[in-house]
Design a protein around this motif. Sequence first.
Motif, PDB file in Angstrom:
ATOM      1  N   LEU A  41      -5.177   2.861 -14.411  1.00 57.51           N
ATOM      2  CA  LEU A  41      -5.165   3.731 -13.244  1.00 57.51           C
ATOM      3  C   LEU A  41      -6.175   4.851 -13.415  1.00 57.51           C
ATOM      4  CD1 LEU A  41      -3.546   4.634 -10.597  1.00 57.51           C
ATOM      5  CD2 LEU A  41      -2.199   6.060 -12.156  1.00 57.51           C
ATOM      6  N   GLU A  42      -6.971   5.082 -12.361  1.00 57.65           N
ATOM      7  CA  GLU A  42      -7.861   6.245 -12.305  1.00 57.65           C
ATOM      8  C   GLU A  42      -7.349   7.173 -11.205  1.00 57.65           C
ATOM      9  OE1 GLU A  42     -10.569   6.967 -14.090  1.00 57.65           O
ATOM     10  OE2 GLU A  42     -10.941   5.082 -15.165  1.00 57.65           O
ATOM     11  N   VAL A  43      -7.197   8.439 -11.532  1.00 54.79           N
ATOM     12  CA  VAL A  43      -6.728   9.424 -10.549  1.00 54.79           C
ATOM     13  C   VAL A  43      -7.698  10.605 -10.538  1.00 54.79           C
ATOM     14  CG1 VAL A  43      -4.825  10.880  -9.781  1.00 54.79           C
ATOM     15  CG2 VAL A  43      -4.338   8.763 -11.029  1.00 54.79           C
ATOM     16  N   THR A  44      -8.163  10.971  -9.346  1.00 61.18           N
ATOM     17  CA  THR A  44      -9.118  12.064  -9.198  1.00 61.18           C
ATOM     18  C   THR A  44      -8.617  13.043  -8.137  1.00 61.18           C
ATOM     19  OG1 THR A  44     -10.951  10.569  -9.742  1.00 61.18           O
ATOM     20  CG2 THR A  44     -11.516  12.664  -8.684  1.00 61.18           C
ATOM     21  N   VAL A  45      -8.660  14.318  -8.469  1.00 59.77           N
ATOM     22  CA  VAL A  45      -8.264  15.358  -7.509  1.00 59.77           C
ATOM     23  C   VAL A  45      -9.363  15.502  -6.455  1.00 59.77           C
ATOM     24  CG1 VAL A  45      -7.776  17.816  -7.221  1.00 59.77           C
ATOM     25  CG2 VAL A  45      -6.875  16.587  -9.214  1.00 59.77           C
ATOM     26  N   ARG A  46      -8.942  15.648  -5.187  1.00 57.80           N
ATOM     27  CA  ARG A  46      -9.882  15.827  -4.082  1.00 57.80           C
ATOM     28  C   ARG A  46      -9.464  17.025  -3.242  1.00 57.80           C
ATOM     29  NH1 ARG A  46      -7.768  10.750  -0.330  1.00 57.80           N
ATOM     30  NH2 ARG A  46      -6.105  11.916   0.712  1.00 57.80           N
ATOM     31  N   GLU A  47     -10.330  17.443  -2.326  1.00 62.82           N
ATOM     32  CA  GLU A  47     -10.027  18.592  -1.474  1.00 62.82           C
ATOM     33  C   GLU A  47      -9.016  18.243  -0.386  1.00 62.82           C
ATOM     34  OE1 GLU A  47     -10.902  21.757  -1.585  1.00 62.82           O
ATOM     35  OE2 GLU A  47     -12.041  21.513  -3.434  1.00 62.82           O
ATOM     36  N   ALA A  48      -9.171  17.080   0.239  1.00 61.93           N
ATOM     37  CA  ALA A  48      -8.284  16.705   1.344  1.00 61.93           C
ATOM     38  C   ALA A  48      -6.874  16.438   0.830  1.00 61.93           C
ATOM     39  CB  ALA A  48      -8.824  15.459   2.049  1.00 61.93           C
ATOM     40  N   PRO A  49      -5.835  16.851   1.567  1.00 62.32           N
ATOM     41  CA  PRO A  49      -4.460  16.623   1.121  1.00 62.32           C
ATOM     42  C   PRO A  49      -4.066  15.147   1.215  1.00 62.32           C
ATOM     43  CG  PRO A  49      -4.476  17.553   3.330  1.00 62.32           C
ATOM     44  CD  PRO A  49      -5.906  17.571   2.854  1.00 62.32           C
ATOM     45  N   GLY A  50      -2.908  14.845   0.648  1.00 65.32           N
ATOM     46  CA  GLY A  50      -2.412  13.473   0.687  1.00 65.32           C
ATOM     47  C   GLY A  50      -2.993  12.643  -0.441  1.00 65.32           C
ATOM     48  N   ALA A  51      -2.776  11.338  -0.350  1.00 64.39           N
ATOM     49  CA  ALA A  51      -3.255  10.444  -1.399  1.00 64.39           C
ATOM     50  C   ALA A  51      -3.652   9.109  -0.799  1.00 64.39           C
ATOM     51  CB  ALA A  51      -2.169  10.227  -2.453  1.00 64.39           C
ATOM     52  N   THR A  52      -4.675   8.499  -1.375  1.00 65.19           N
ATOM     53  CA  THR A  52      -5.066   7.141  -1.015  1.00 65.19           C
ATOM     54  C   THR A  52      -5.145   6.334  -2.296  1.00 65.19           C
ATOM     55  OG1 THR A  52      -7.425   7.695  -1.165  1.00 65.19           O
ATOM     56  CG2 THR A  52      -6.375   7.859   1.008  1.00 65.19           C
ATOM     57  N   VAL A  53      -4.734   5.070  -2.205  1.00 67.11           N
ATOM     58  CA  VAL A  53      -4.692   4.206  -3.381  1.00 67.11           C
ATOM     59  C   VAL A  53      -5.505   2.949  -3.106  1.00 67.11           C
ATOM     60  CG1 VAL A  53      -3.222   3.075  -5.088  1.00 67.11           C
ATOM     61  CG2 VAL A  53      -2.328   5.021  -3.770  1.00 67.11           C
ATOM     62  N   GLY A  57      -6.419  -6.278  -7.915  1.00 65.99           N
ATOM     63  CA  GLY A  57      -5.660  -7.217  -8.737  1.00 65.99           C
ATOM     64  C   GLY A  57      -4.289  -7.471  -8.151  1.00 65.99           C
ATOM     65  N   VAL A  58      -3.276  -7.519  -8.991  1.00 66.52           N
ATOM     66  CA  VAL A  58      -1.914  -7.815  -8.547  1.00 66.52           C
ATOM     67  C   VAL A  58      -1.437  -6.767  -7.536  1.00 66.52           C
ATOM     68  CG1 VAL A  58       0.485  -8.084  -9.288  1.00 66.52           C
ATOM     69  CG2 VAL A  58      -1.363  -8.961 -10.727  1.00 66.52           C
ATOM     70  N   GLY A  59      -0.902  -7.223  -6.424  1.00 69.49           N
ATOM     71  CA  GLY A  59      -0.374  -6.318  -5.408  1.00 69.49           C
ATOM     72  C   GLY A  59      -1.373  -5.887  -4.360  1.00 69.49           C
ATOM     73  N   ALA A  60      -2.646  -6.247  -4.519  1.00 76.28           N
ATOM     74  CA  ALA A  60      -3.655  -5.874  -3.525  1.00 76.28           C
ATOM     75  C   ALA A  60      -3.295  -6.490  -2.177  1.00 76.28           C
ATOM     76  CB  ALA A  60      -5.026  -6.354  -3.966  1.00 76.28           C
ATOM     77  N   GLY A  61      -3.284  -5.652  -1.128  1.00 73.76           N
ATOM     78  CA  GLY A  61      -2.911  -6.120   0.192  1.00 73.76           C
ATOM     79  C   GLY A  61      -1.421  -6.209   0.422  1.00 73.76           C
ATOM     80  N   GLU A  62      -0.628  -5.870  -0.601  1.00 75.82           N
ATOM     81  CA  GLU A  62       0.831  -5.987  -0.490  1.00 75.82           C
ATOM     82  C   GLU A  62       1.537  -4.648  -0.682  1.00 75.82           C
ATOM     83  OE1 GLU A  62       1.945  -8.868  -3.378  1.00 75.82           O
ATOM     84  OE2 GLU A  62       0.778 -10.497  -2.482  1.00 75.82           O
ATOM     85  N   VAL A  63       1.148  -3.881  -1.704  1.00 74.75           N
ATOM     86  CA  VAL A  63       1.837  -2.624  -1.982  1.00 74.75           C
ATOM     87  C   VAL A  63       1.226  -1.501  -1.154  1.00 74.75           C
ATOM     88  CG1 VAL A  63       2.411  -3.369  -4.315  1.00 74.75           C
ATOM     89  CG2 VAL A  63       0.352  -2.030  -3.939  1.00 74.75           C
ATOM     90  N   PRO A  64       1.973  -0.439  -0.877  1.00 75.52           N
ATOM     91  CA  PRO A  64       1.451   0.666  -0.076  1.00 75.52           C
ATOM     92  C   PRO A  64       0.228   1.315  -0.708  1.00 75.52           C
ATOM     93  CG  PRO A  64       3.840   0.832  -0.306  1.00 75.52           C
ATOM     94  CD  PRO A  64       3.393  -0.246  -1.245  1.00 75.52           C
ATOM     95  N   THR A  65      -0.649   1.820   0.134  1.00 72.22           N
ATOM     96  CA  THR A  65      -1.868   2.475  -0.351  1.00 72.22           C
ATOM     97  C   THR A  65      -1.926   3.945   0.058  1.00 72.22           C
ATOM     98  OG1 THR A  65      -3.065   1.694   1.605  1.00 72.22           O
ATOM     99  CG2 THR A  65      -3.177   0.318  -0.361  1.00 72.22           C
ATOM    100  N   ASP A  66      -0.768   4.497   0.411  1.00 64.74           N
ATOM    101  CA  ASP A  66      -0.707   5.899   0.820  1.00 64.74           C
ATOM    102  C   ASP A  66       0.311   6.644  -0.043  1.00 64.74           C
ATOM    103  OD1 ASP A  66       1.718   4.935   1.714  1.00 64.74           O
ATOM    104  OD2 ASP A  66       1.231   5.101   3.855  1.00 64.74           O
ATOM    105  N   ASP A  67       0.845   7.738   0.495  1.00 62.87           N
ATOM    106  CA  ASP A  67       1.783   8.576  -0.262  1.00 62.87           C
ATOM    107  C   ASP A  67       3.065   7.856  -0.653  1.00 62.87           C
ATOM    108  OD1 ASP A  67      -0.129  10.429   0.590  1.00 62.87           O
ATOM    109  OD2 ASP A  67       1.348  12.043   0.689  1.00 62.87           O
ATOM    110  N   THR A  68       3.369   6.729  -0.011  1.00 63.18           N
ATOM    111  CA  THR A  68       4.605   6.014  -0.334  1.00 63.18           C
ATOM    112  C   THR A  68       4.445   5.080  -1.528  1.00 63.18           C
ATOM    113  OG1 THR A  68       4.115   4.186   1.200  1.00 63.18           O
ATOM    114  CG2 THR A  68       5.313   6.092   2.087  1.00 63.18           C
TER     115      THR A  68
END
Length: 317
Positions: A41-53, A57-68
Amino acid sequence: MTAVDPRLAGRSVHVKVPATTANLGPGFDTLGLALSVYDELEVTVREAPGATVDVRGVGAGEVPTDDTNLVVRAIRHTFDHYEVPMPGLDLVANNVIPHGRGMGSSGAAIVAGVMAAKGLLAGIVDLDSDALLARATELEGHPDNVAPALFGGLTIAWVTPEGPQHKRLTVHRGVSLLVCVPESSTMSTALARSLQPESVPHQDAIFNVSRSALLIAALIQSPELLHAATEDRLHQSYRASAMPETDALIQLLRTAGFAAVVSGAGPSILVLCSDPAQRLKAAELVRSHATTPWESHMLAVDFKGATVIERSADAAA
């Protein structure tokens, strides 16, 4: 827009978390092993609020890509616990651990988030091993998967009024691991737990206490005892109807002398072997008798557990 805490601005971390296998037969909700399969996992702090993922690999297109997303929820849970506002985040998840197969994918996601928070909060909040285990267990509900994911090796986990605890042990060098993963079938941990009774016969409880104690000795000192040590009467037979091929293959393997058990909640199978040649024979037995496609993975015990590398804006410059 709320400004990013200047102590967090520009920070990024890289996290690596091993898969796990829990229960190991008789050690229900207590014993776990870290496996040499990893999510990163790579995590980078940004100016805009919220999160994008960005899930790869495994789970691509299946697991949530937002704050959930579960990783984001774990990061937020940790920040909230220490009353530090979570900044906006960009995440890139490189997933290898299979989902819904009994290899600790949800525990790994939670640990990834907690470890990411540890790295991002470095110098602001100090998260020691007890704190990491507590935050991860609060989300997972029980520590048997998150403990080995955090600390590596063989772990014994238990819960006290003061919180979850763990003891890490080193596995005997003669122990070889085989994990057989069905290609298509999955198992919900919640469903697996719902199949178990609220109480078990007294003699079954005594049986599992003896086998769990023996299993510790087998894993750290006497691998020749693994077959006897992996007998179980607490959970596997109750769940068998939900994964009939898993149960049939385990019975076949055990009859042939292999220490085969359900990996976690299943449907994958863990075979604890006393030497590498033995696991080759076990893999061939599964290949020749399975009625649906299975993948056999020759794995090692991961001894490091989860790691986090912190990078500040100054360090990156």
